[in-house]
Design a protein around this motif. Structure first.
Motif, PDB file in Angstrom:
ATOM      1  N   ALA A  18      -9.802   7.308  -0.398  1.00  0.00           N
ATOM      2  CA  ALA A  18     -10.808   6.585  -1.819  1.00  0.00           C
ATOM      3  C   ALA A  18     -11.527   5.630  -0.390  1.00  0.00           C
ATOM      4  N   PRO A  23      -8.106  14.126  -1.002  1.00  0.00           N
ATOM      5  CA  PRO A  23      -9.676  12.792  -1.842  1.00  0.00           C
ATOM      6  C   PRO A  23      -8.616  11.555  -1.026  1.00  0.00           C
ATOM      7  N   ARG A  34      -6.398   3.828  -3.145  1.00  0.00           N
ATOM      8  CA  ARG A  34      -6.919   2.940  -4.069  1.00  0.00           C
ATOM      9  C   ARG A  34      -6.160   1.302  -4.262  1.00  0.00           C
ATOM     10  N   CYS A  56      -5.335   5.727   4.383  1.00  0.00           N
ATOM     11  CA  CYS A  56      -5.471   6.138   3.097  1.00  0.00           C
ATOM     12  C   CYS A  56      -4.675   7.468   2.773  1.00  0.00           C
ATOM     13  N   THR A  95      -6.894  10.051  -6.157  1.00  0.00           N
ATOM     14  CA  THR A  95      -7.519  10.034  -5.181  1.00  0.00           C
ATOM     15  C   THR A  95      -6.926   8.937  -4.651  1.00  0.00           C
ATOM     16  N   THR A 124      -6.674  17.994  -6.732  1.00  0.00           N
ATOM     17  CA  THR A 124      -6.593  18.653  -4.999  1.00  0.00           C
ATOM     18  C   THR A 124      -6.495  19.878  -4.395  1.00  0.00           C
ATOM     19  N   GLN A 165       0.756   9.059  -7.043  1.00  0.00           N
ATOM     20  CA  GLN A 165      -0.676  10.316  -7.933  1.00  0.00           C
ATOM     21  C   GLN A 165       0.950  11.017  -7.248  1.00  0.00           C
TER      22      GLN A 165
END
Lengths: 286, 286
Positions: free
Chosen positions: A225, A223, A155, A233, A152, A257, A241
């Motif tokens: 957060a 995706p 974060r 984001c 996600t 995803t 990631q």
């Protein structure tokens, strides 16, 4: 001389394939039949880490961001060299270094210590062994591939305002996790792969450019957060990631995803059909 | 926490043989049956290079001091990663980098660029392939060995006051030569070997300590650039000559001067019979 010109000048110094490490995340060299992956990142106080950052967190991040580059290559760590500028709270730095090295079973091979006043600077070189060839890179996205991201996004951004709470977001910011196991598992399945250090949009644009393809991202699929801060984001760095391309029907060994599709070039980044360029402020540049 | 305590703490992090790189000049790792040598040095403006140093000379020195560590291991360069803090006169830095990389046929593999105000910091990681095993280190001086040094000590010191003249001393300071060919040729013949980066006396003491032996140096035999400043020549760094031990009757492939003899420990450094310790100001500490 701006950064791009400087890097272009550096690249002109070396017309070997290895020199592509200058605009990729890592250099690859072949030694005794093994593919060795080398990365170097420098952290500057007040630039890459806050002025008041906990030294243990700085040490963790210094090593983790380099291991994240290895992760994106599907490489297993061989060890790190660390350059540390001596100063306040060196015990904390050592404690953080111990934690990250033990967590990722990575030996400290050597390094350098220097003493100077003023802004502190830390360096880390990580060495890894590729576990799969060809070693994934950012140049191998092909039309027809699907685009995926792990985890996600955002974060670490949320953690920035929630510092010290020990929450998952706080840890995402202070103690980023290099996705070494995930990178190794994904390496045989991906076209292109890189870690997201400077924001999804900027790093997607870089992958599209390096591969000379068009990336179509589907905003609703990304995706994030905090859906109310989705734009941020997608632009915030520090999440580490993995961004990768693979066949749309790939049986992926790691949760990820699907966020878009690769189309024929010229190199472009499109979000819900709208073309974005670096001038649109895609992410964190340093 | 002082530097020694910090390094001791770092060493405690890693009980592998590789961790000896922390107090040696380089780390050694085995990859695919080859011994790979890794070194990292950091240069800080105003500490390791003058505030007004020519950026081309900084780039040269940054790479050369790392290649000198490879030279002392008898290693052939595989490549370097360079971390550069962007700022004034980046063109000059690139020009100096080009010169040193071409001179020593060393590829630029990658690195990092960062942007920050304040004191500038540069880092370089050099990777080499050992050409002889065991790889020379500083721990293998044995009683009965003779102690040798290449070249003449103090040239860089004289060059400091003669800067920009283009004289041999000036070049010794601004453009130190890593003795790669000499190191490779010597590797099969030496006991211990290291490059002299911090002054003959300090580095001799370090070798004696690492090998747990007594070094007897003969002042009259030490080749100095200026006999009237012999004390300074023996303490000044930046010469990057090779210090090594070998059998007294070794047929050395490289010109070198015998400057003393190794005796049984405990670890001591003696100059014309007088014991010297680091408290006597043996050389350059940083």
């Amino acid at each position: 001389m701006n950064e791009s010109a400087f890097i272009a000048a550096l690249k002109a110094l070396a017309d070997t394939p290895a020199a592509r490490g200058l605009d990729d995340d890592a250099a690859i060299i072949e030694i005794g039949g093994e593919q060795l992956v080398l990365t170097h990142d420098t952290l500057v106080q007040g630039v890459h880490v806050r002025e008041d950052e906990d030294p243990a967190d700085i040490a963790w991040k210094l090593v983790a961001v380099n291991l994240s580059d290895l992760a994106a290559k599907g490489a297993a760590p061989v060890g790190v060299l660390v350059s540390h500028m001596l100063g306040d709270a060196d015990e904390g730095f050592v404690a953080g270094l111990r934690e990250v090295l033990e967590t990722y079973a990575t030996p400290l091979l050597g390094g350098d210590t220097v003493r100077a006043d003023g802004r502190r600077v830390w360096g880390c070189t990580a060495i890894g062994r590729a576990t799969h060839t060809p070693v994934p890179d950012r140049r191998s996205a092909r039309a027809g591939d699907a685009i995926f991201v792990t985890g996600t996004l955002g974060r670490a951004m949320l953690g920035m305002v929630d510092r010290g709470s020990g929450s998952a977001d706080d840890l995402a910011y202070r103690r980023p996790r290099p996705l070494l196991a995930e990178g190794r598992a994904l390496a045989p399945h991906v076209g292109a792969m890189m870690d997201i250090s400077d924001g999804l949009l900027l790093d997607s644009w870089r992958m599209a450019k390096a591969s000379d393809v068009r990336f179509h991202l589907d905003r609703g699929a990304i995706p994030v957060a905090d859906p109310e801060r989705a734009d941020e984001c997608m632009r915030w760095g520090d999440d580490y990631q993995l961004l990768f391309t693979a066949s749309p029907d790939a049986d992926l060994p790691v949760p990820a995803t699907r966020i878009g599709t690769v189309a024929e070039g010229p190199a472009r980044l499109a979000l819900d059909g709208a073309i974005l360029t670096p001038e649109d402020g895609l992410g964190y540049r340093h």
